[in-house]
Design an enzyme around this catalytic site. Structure first.
Site, PDB file in Angstrom:
ATOM      1  N   GLY A 293      -8.601  16.379  -5.589  1.00 30.11           N
ATOM      2  CA  GLY A 293      -7.648  17.277  -6.233  1.00 30.11           C
ATOM      3  C   GLY A 293      -6.452  17.572  -5.358  1.00 30.11           C
ATOM      4  O   GLY A 293      -6.564  18.341  -4.388  1.00 30.11           O
TER       5      GLY A 293
ATOM      6  N   LEU B 279       1.467 -13.104 -27.725  1.00 31.03           N
ATOM      7  CA  LEU B 279       0.358 -13.049 -28.697  1.00 31.03           C
ATOM      8  C   LEU B 279       0.791 -12.550 -30.077  1.00 31.03           C
ATOM      9  O   LEU B 279      -0.026 -12.514 -31.006  1.00 31.03           O
ATOM     10  CB  LEU B 279      -0.785 -12.177 -28.165  1.00 31.03           C
TER      11      LEU B 279
ATOM     12  N   GLU C 182      -0.455   8.084  -8.120  1.00 31.35           N
ATOM     13  CA  GLU C 182      -0.453   7.692  -6.703  1.00 31.35           C
ATOM     14  C   GLU C 182       0.957   7.367  -6.209  1.00 31.35           C
ATOM     15  O   GLU C 182       1.179   6.420  -5.485  1.00 31.35           O
ATOM     16  CB  GLU C 182      -1.360   6.478  -6.472  1.00 31.35           C
TER      17      GLU C 182
END
Lengths: 389, 248
Positions: free
Chosen positions: A135, A343, A368
């Site tokens: 945390g 695709l 991050e």
């Protein structure tokens, strides 16, 4: 579709040792057998595949670079990176779980913890008997963690924590959380155990990304923790930032895995999808897309191998890690988007892993250290001028 | 309990094989080599027997230095000792079996395991030949086995069913898929394997009884024929199956 054989256009395998390749191949096989068959179901349901924890522990994934005395594998950093690459080819959620457990929980306990804290927690975390969370981020302090509001004050031979953390992977399911809070104005790390009075960790719902991962808030309301749960070492913001460097290192590799997964699917699809009586791989625009994907994967791969070698030689700078994380995640996300394009409409179905990787990578790009913050970290390093202060 | 497992280093089953310039071997460039998949069952069975009864597992492989990668994987899975019978000369099943049998004779194990076949040349002959050369009983294509003192009870796969057999120890067993669920080498095992030595032994020189004269790929499949899309095509389809394909 043929089984995934890796992506290696520049014979990068020659840069790897026998055991590094064996680590990679073993984790690849594990992902084929244990992650890919179940991941779409969990992603749809928004559930974490809890039984994978024990399997990953048996393989030796958690804290894999830490010493064998704590039940860890003692891998070098390149092997660790290759492991993260393969896990994230499975899913960013699975890699995130391993990153948090290893780089954000076991690493700080090992680096900043007391002998008692190490002896108690590292074997439990390595064996998957305990799950950890980390945390640091708060609702109002993301890119600017130094401004954190969570506070600790001394009381009754321990500390009382007040505040809240947000976007915490594994929070709800964690047995122990490494929580960063200010004590007398200085950031310290605390171990908060599940069930501690005044501590709750509600799960955050409604995510379009990392759906097979548990994301939580951590709430501390006059939460008392004993003296032995503070890290004796690692005071100041540098300590959690060191943890993030560890985790980002794994992310730089992990993003390659997601990109490889998308490229592999797109290449096979392009060769078998017939339009205008020929495979779409025969069209110049499609070839250009595939070449871009392969080129960026190859560059990212070489970047990561050298990054890992520098880390193994203790020569790595945190700015090197920033560059690899920033570059590889950015291109992995682009590759996922282009793969979806190749695709066509099929790309949006969860029959293929493309949209899952793409949605996951949107988080990976931000967590991050965001893409932009890493830009500024490198910018400061090369100009000597901090642009975010 | 002393156990020997014979393992092979073979092209990955996903490999698209090309014939080499000599016309009688495969082109090895760019080919990924792996531990023969059936040998994984053989290794796993040895590890389980050792875990239950104690003892030692020795893995042996015949070939060049590249086989060390596969021996290293066996060490990482948990075998105690790895031996390379170092020889790169081309060999037929007989001369492979001969080298293995000569080595095994010196070890005198309680049980010898092999995969039921190597996926490279697919002869499925080496295990039986090793047993014959050593004068030992053999159980091939085993899918289940139990050891009780000096007796083995095993089930082997036969056409359309299983056959239950018994034999005495020592014996040669060849492993089939289903015998067990092979473990992954653990990351810790991989690191430990790094420091274990691989012993090199010079095997009996090859005296093959069969030489490969030429290797050919099967003829390319010709394009399919669409006779029609609805029920009206059935008579024509039946006629073609009968007269052209001659399958009905």
């Amino acid at each position: 579709m043929p089984a995934f054989q890796g992506v290696d256009y520049f014979n990068a395998d020659e840069l790897l040792s026998e055991e590094e390749r064996l680590v990679r191949n073993t984790v690849r096989e594990f992902v084929e057998d244990s992650v890919l068959p179940v991941i779409e179901k969990h992603n749809r349901a928004g559930t974490f595949p809890r039984d994978i924890v024990q399997k990953m522990a048996e393989l030796g994934v958690f804290g894999a670079t830490l010493p064998t005395t704590y039940g860890c594998a003692g891998l070098n950093n390149v092997s660790y990176g290759l492991m993260m690459q393969e896990l994230e080819r499975g899913d960013s959620s699975i890699r995130s779980f391993a990153s948090v457990q290893s780089a954000l929980v076991m690493f700080p306990i090992y680096t900043f913890g007391s002998e008692e804290q190490k002896d108690k927690w590292l074997p439990l975390l390595a064996s998957g008997k305990a799950i950890g969370s980390f945390g640091l981020t708060e609702p109002d302090y993301g890119s600017n963690p130094g401004g954190m509001i969570t506070r600790a004050v001394r009381k009754d031979g321990g500390f009382v924590l007040n505040g809240a953390k947000m976007w915490i992977t594994n929070g709800t399911i964690a047995d122990v959380s490494v929580v960063w809070a200010k004590l007398d104005g200085v950031v310290h790390g605390f171990l908060v155990e599940k069930g501690t009075k005044g501590f709750s960790a509600p799960e955050m719902k409604g995510k379009h990304s990392l759906r097979a991962s548990v994301t939580s808030e951590l709430v501390f309301e006059d939460c008392w923790i004993p003296e032995e749960n503070i890290f004796p070492n690692g005071k100041g913001l540098k300590a959690p930032l060191m943890c993030l460097s560890q985790a980002r290192y794994g992310i730089a590799w992990g993003a390659l895995g997601a990109a490889m997964g998308c490229y592999d699917v797109a290449l096979n699809y392009a060769k078998s999808r017939i339009q205008f009586d020929k495979p779409i791989a025969s069209f110049q625009l499609v070839q250009e897309k595939l070449v871009y994907m392969l080129t960026e994967i190859t560059k990212g791969q070489l970047l990561c191998i050298q990054l890992g070698r520098l880390k193994d030689q203790h020569k790595v700078k945190f700015t090197h890690i920033s560059m690899a994380k920033r570059n590889n995640v950015y291109h992995a996300l682009e590759i996922a988007r282009i793969a979806r394009d190749i695709l066509g409409a099929n790309g949006i179905l969860d029959e293929y892993p493309i949209m899952r990787h793409m949605a996951n990578l949107e988080s990976v790009k931000t967590y991050e250290g965001t893409h932009d913050i890493h830009t500024l970290i490198i910018g400061e390093d090369i100009t000597g001028i901090a642009a975010y202060a | 309990m002393k156990l020997v497992v014979c393992i092979n280093h073979v092209p990955d089953t996903e490999t698209k094989v090309k014939i080499g310039p000599d016309g009688k071997s495969i082109d090895r460039t760019g080919v990924n080599f792996i531990l023969n998949p059936y040998d994984e069952f053989a290794i796993e069975e040895c590890l389980r027997l050792r875990e239950k009864n104690g003892g030692e597992v020795v893995a042996v492989s015949l070939g060049g230095d590249s086989h060390k990668e596969t021996l290293r994987k066996a060490l990482a899975m948990g075998v105690d000792k790895a031996v390379l019978l170092k020889d790169e000369a081309p060999r037929d099943s007989f001369s492979v079996a001969q080298a293995l049998a000569d080595f095994i004779r010196g070890v005198s194990p309680d049980l010898i395991f092999l995969g039921k076949q190597s996926v490279d040349s697919d002869d499925a002959a080496v295990g039986m030949m090793v047993a014959e050369m050593l004068g030992l009983p053999s159980v091939s294509v085993a899918v289940k086995m139990e050891v009780d003192g000096k007796t083995i009870t095993a089930e082997r796969e036969i056409e359309g069913g299983h056959e239950k057999v018994e034999c005495s120890i020592p014996a040669v067993i060849t492993a089939q898929k289903g015998l067990n669920e092979p473990r992954y080498p653990s990351l810790k095992g991989i690191m430990a394997a790094k420091s274990k030595p691989i012993e090199e032994v010079q095997p009996t020189p090859a005296q093959p009884k069969v030489d490969v004269v030429a290797m050919k790929k099967p003829p390319a499949k010709s394009a399919g024929k669409i006779v029609g899309a609805d029920v009206s095509a059935v008579p024509e389809l039946v006629r073609l199956l009968r007269e052209e394909a001659k399958v009905i």
